[in-house]
Write a protein that holds these residues in place. Structure first.
Motif, PDB file in Angstrom:
ATOM      1  N   UNK A 156       0.799  -1.227   0.000  1.00  0.00           N
ATOM      2  CA  UNK A 156       0.000   0.000   0.000  1.00  0.00           C
ATOM      3  C   UNK A 156       0.832   1.278   0.000  1.00  0.00           C
ATOM      4  N   UNK A 157       2.142   1.183  -0.138  1.00  0.00           N
ATOM      5  CA  UNK A 157       2.983   2.380  -0.076  1.00  0.00           C
ATOM      6  C   UNK A 157       2.701   3.316  -1.246  1.00  0.00           C
ATOM      7  N   UNK A 158       2.370   4.562  -0.925  1.00  0.00           N
ATOM      8  CA  UNK A 158       2.299   5.649  -1.898  1.00  0.00           C
ATOM      9  C   UNK A 158       3.606   6.423  -1.780  1.00  0.00           C
ATOM     10  N   UNK A 159       4.267   6.657  -2.910  1.00  0.00           N
ATOM     11  CA  UNK A 159       5.581   7.289  -2.810  1.00  0.00           C
ATOM     12  C   UNK A 159       5.964   7.938  -4.134  1.00  0.00           C
ATOM     13  N   UNK A 160       7.106   8.595  -4.135  1.00  0.00           N
ATOM     14  CA  UNK A 160       7.678   9.218  -5.331  1.00  0.00           C
ATOM     15  C   UNK A 160       9.080   8.664  -5.549  1.00  0.00           C
ATOM     16  N   UNK A 161       9.605   8.840  -6.751  1.00  0.00           N
ATOM     17  CA  UNK A 161      10.986   8.388  -6.982  1.00  0.00           C
ATOM     18  C   UNK A 161      11.965   9.223  -6.168  1.00  0.00           C
ATOM     19  N   UNK A 162      11.610  10.467  -5.880  1.00  0.00           N
ATOM     20  CA  UNK A 162      12.476  11.309  -5.044  1.00  0.00           C
ATOM     21  C   UNK A 162      12.571  10.735  -3.632  1.00  0.00           C
ATOM     22  N   UNK A 163      11.436  10.348  -3.063  1.00  0.00           N
ATOM     23  CA  UNK A 163      11.457   9.773  -1.722  1.00  0.00           C
ATOM     24  C   UNK A 163      12.156   8.414  -1.710  1.00  0.00           C
ATOM     25  N   UNK A 164      11.917   7.589  -2.716  1.00  0.00           N
ATOM     26  CA  UNK A 164      12.573   6.283  -2.750  1.00  0.00           C
ATOM     27  C   UNK A 164      14.078   6.436  -2.926  1.00  0.00           C
ATOM     28  N   UNK A 165      14.512   7.545  -3.530  1.00  0.00           N
ATOM     29  CA  UNK A 165      15.953   7.829  -3.608  1.00  0.00           C
ATOM     30  C   UNK A 165      16.518   8.068  -2.221  1.00  0.00           C
ATOM     31  N   UNK A 166      15.752   8.712  -1.373  1.00  0.00           N
ATOM     32  CA  UNK A 166      16.188   8.931   0.014  1.00  0.00           C
ATOM     33  C   UNK A 166      16.353   7.588   0.735  1.00  0.00           C
ATOM     34  N   UNK A 167      15.422   6.686   0.476  1.00  0.00           N
ATOM     35  CA  UNK A 167      15.517   5.368   1.103  1.00  0.00           C
ATOM     36  C   UNK A 167      16.786   4.649   0.653  1.00  0.00           C
ATOM     37  N   UNK A 168      17.072   4.646  -0.652  1.00  0.00           N
ATOM     38  CA  UNK A 168      18.274   3.985  -1.149  1.00  0.00           C
ATOM     39  C   UNK A 168      19.532   4.648  -0.590  1.00  0.00           C
ATOM     40  N   UNK A 169      19.553   5.967  -0.544  1.00  0.00           N
ATOM     41  CA  UNK A 169      20.727   6.656  -0.007  1.00  0.00           C
ATOM     42  C   UNK A 169      20.942   6.329   1.461  1.00  0.00           C
ATOM     43  N   UNK A 170      19.849   6.130   2.213  1.00  0.00           N
ATOM     44  CA  UNK A 170      19.980   5.732   3.615  1.00  0.00           C
ATOM     45  C   UNK A 170      20.622   4.354   3.729  1.00  0.00           C
TER      46      UNK A 170
END
Length: 582
Positions: free
Chosen positions: A249-263
């Protein structure tokens, strides 16, 4: 305030810059732009957004096409999409945060945390653990379809007790069986141990600390204006609410998912420890015979997708129909890619696009042109004795346990797979295994493409005859279903059944029990939820295990579900069916 602490706070909560591509990445951007435009045109994809991450930098991100075609709203890097099953990676990380805090033992019986959880079982009573839930080795069925897509879904607290009507599809820790039910159970464990409802726990514990402020497990008024329309078959599609929030159910953007990968590349950036990240990307339950070489971490897939040079990717795909998603990374090189689309047909190319992106990025970052792994030599045709080929002939539980068939005629061996005939040619394979190559282009569940590396191996695993389809990201085991006497109790139930339970999205409408070539078969009427789309009839082989229960045959995803006689009708996957015709 300490300058180091201030710098850390700014790093965590400030948006990562969507930088102009450095010179090294300019050729990458050019190549990927051309690939995306071509694939979107060929597959009639309406909208797509992509981000390429190098450690703490977004080296390129862009939207293509439309978030809303009718209103001519362009897709951008801040368009909100459903990420589908990529949600499971974040759910797993939240569970591991609670594990680090000593609030969740991932190797303890789930019932210690959720005493209300129970499930029927025809296997020896063994505990199910959170580790099994995260790796799809719990034995729980893939889905409970009834109520999965609706505008008024059950909460996780309401849903978990309903699992008591279901049955384990396999013994725990014996085989990979993709299970959305398992992740809903994990989400309820997170709720219980954190004292907050799931979406709030994810927001407060993971999304917020990572600065993923344009992400949520529930749609809200702030995200709604940027939420992409969905498309399928060149038409706008419904976007019903998903009950199983932790699974997709995750609603997200590629910008936010980039933050996840960088973390992840920053060793967890304080939200999880480096040791936890290593554990999440370590192979769990290795070497199980019925996994056929597929490797799974905690949330992440670890095998089946690799670069030209052979480097395996850590990855996960996502499908919240019609939305499609793909996320992959090379942790050692700190390179990652995320691609989100609002169109069902994007499934035809998202994974290959992601692989191409990381192939090009690795070369740009290291300056080293990859040495492609030599393609395996074309297997030599072999002559197989008729009595050996006869061992392969029979009915099979294929993709998601759909009924398939292998037969032999004057032209050779053939297989009926979904909606077409596939000709099979015997070739040289491993000792003790018969190997076959498809002679013609065929639909193998993911896309209609020429896929020359596909092969089928006939082998025996854990006492079961299996055709294993190789060449995709995951091996697909097709179990041979040998005819057996059908108990009279089940013969007396042959006929057509319907349900009054309604739903949106994928839902069941009818169930017919019939006898076919010596097998008991369930033919289920499945609605896609698309306007004016006909109900599809899908056949599944059934193996009676008692006068009251019959199990959908096969190995892996979709198999092992139970059709059970109850109250003068039938029960399956949350639906109560009543007979309307013999």
């Amino acid at each position: 305030m300490n300058a180091c602490i201030l710098a850390l706070i700014l790093l965590v909560f400030s948006p990562l810059p969507s930088m102009a591509a450095p010179d090294a990445y300019a050729p990458v951007v050019k190549r990927l732009t051309a690939t995306i435009k071509r694939e979107m045109a060929v597959n009639k994809v309406k909208g797509l957004s992509i981000a390429l991450v190098d450690d703490q930098r977004v080296v390129w991100s862009r939207g293509f096409g439309y978030a809303d075609e009718a209103a001519k709203v362009p897709a951008t890097v801040d368009t909100v999409y459903r990420a589908g099953s990529i949600s499971k990676v974040l759910t797993s990380m939240r569970a591991m945060q609670l594990s680090e805090a000593g609030r969740l033992d991932i190797d303890a019986d789930v019932r210690r945390v959720l005493p209300e959880f129970s499930v029927r079982s025809r296997f020896r009573d063994e505990p199910i653990t959170a580790r099994m839930l995260m790796t799809h080795h719990s034995g729980l069925p893939t889905d409970v379809v009834a109520g999965m897509w609706t505008e008024t879904p059950d909460t996780l607290a309401q849903f978990v007790p309903k699992i008591a009507r279901e049955s384990l599809a396999s013994a725990p820790a014996t085989e990979f069986r993709y299970s959305n039910v398992a992740y809903s159970l994990l989400g309820r464990m997170i709720e219980t141990q954190d004292g907050k409802e799931f979406a709030r726990s994810m927001q407060d514990g993971l999304l917020g600390p990572l600065g993923m402020n344009d992400s949520s497990f529930v749609m809200n008024a702030r995200l709604w204006p940027r939420y992409a329309k969905g498309y399928q078959g060149d038409h706008e599609a419904d976007r019903p609410t998903l009950r199983d929030q932790p699974t997709g159910a995750l609603f997200t953007t590629v910008t936010d998912m980039s933050r996840f990968l960088s973390a992840v590349f920053a060793q967890g950036r304080g939200v999880v420890s480096p040791g936890t990240l290593r554990e999440m990307t370590r192979v769990q339950f290795p070497g199980l015979p019925l996994d056929f070489g597929h490797e799974m971490g905690l949330g992440w897939m670890l095998s089946g997708v690799h670069l030209k040079g052979g480097q395996p990717l850590v990855w996960h795909g996502g499908a919240a129909i019609p939305f499609q998603a793909f996320c992959a990374m090379l942790p050692g090189e700190k390179l990652g890619v995320v691609i989100l689309s609002n169109t069902q047909e994007a499934s035809h190319f998202l994974s290959t696009l992601g692989i191409e992106a990381l192939d090009l990025a690795l070369e740009a970052k290291t300056g080293i042109k990859p040495t492609p792994v030599p393609a395996p030599a074309t297997p030599l045709p072999v002559a197989v004795k008729a009595d050996e080929l006869a061992r392969v002939v029979g009915a099979y539980a294929t993709f998601s346990s759909l009924l398939g068939n292998v037969w032999q005629d004057a032209e050779g061996l053939k297989m009926w797979l979904w909606d077409r005939t596939v000709e099979l040619s015997p070739v040289q394979g491993e000792a003790g295994r018969m190997t076959f190559l498809p002679r013609k282009e065929a639909l193998f569940g993911l896309a209609t493409r020429v896929m020359p590396d596909l092969s089928l191996e006939f082998t025996r695993a854990a006492g079961r005859d299996v055709l294993v389809l190789r060449g995709h990201a995951m091996p697909y085991p097709f179990e041979k279903m040998n005819p057996r006497p059908i108990p009279q109790a089940w013969k007396d139930r042959l006929g057509v059944y319907v349900t009054d339970q309604q739903g949106r999205g994928i839902s069941y409408r009818s169930l017919e029990l019939l006898e076919q070539d010596g097998l008991l078969v369930a033919r289920i009427g499945v609605s896609s939820g698309m306007p004016d789309a006909p109900t599809a009839l899908s056949s599944f082989p059934l193996a009676p295990v008692s006068d009251q229960e019959a199990v959908i045959g096969g190995i892996g995803t979709g198999s092992g579900g139970v059709v059970r006689a109850e109250n003068g009708g039938l029960y399956h996957s949350g639906y109560d069916f009543r007979r309307v015709a013999r």
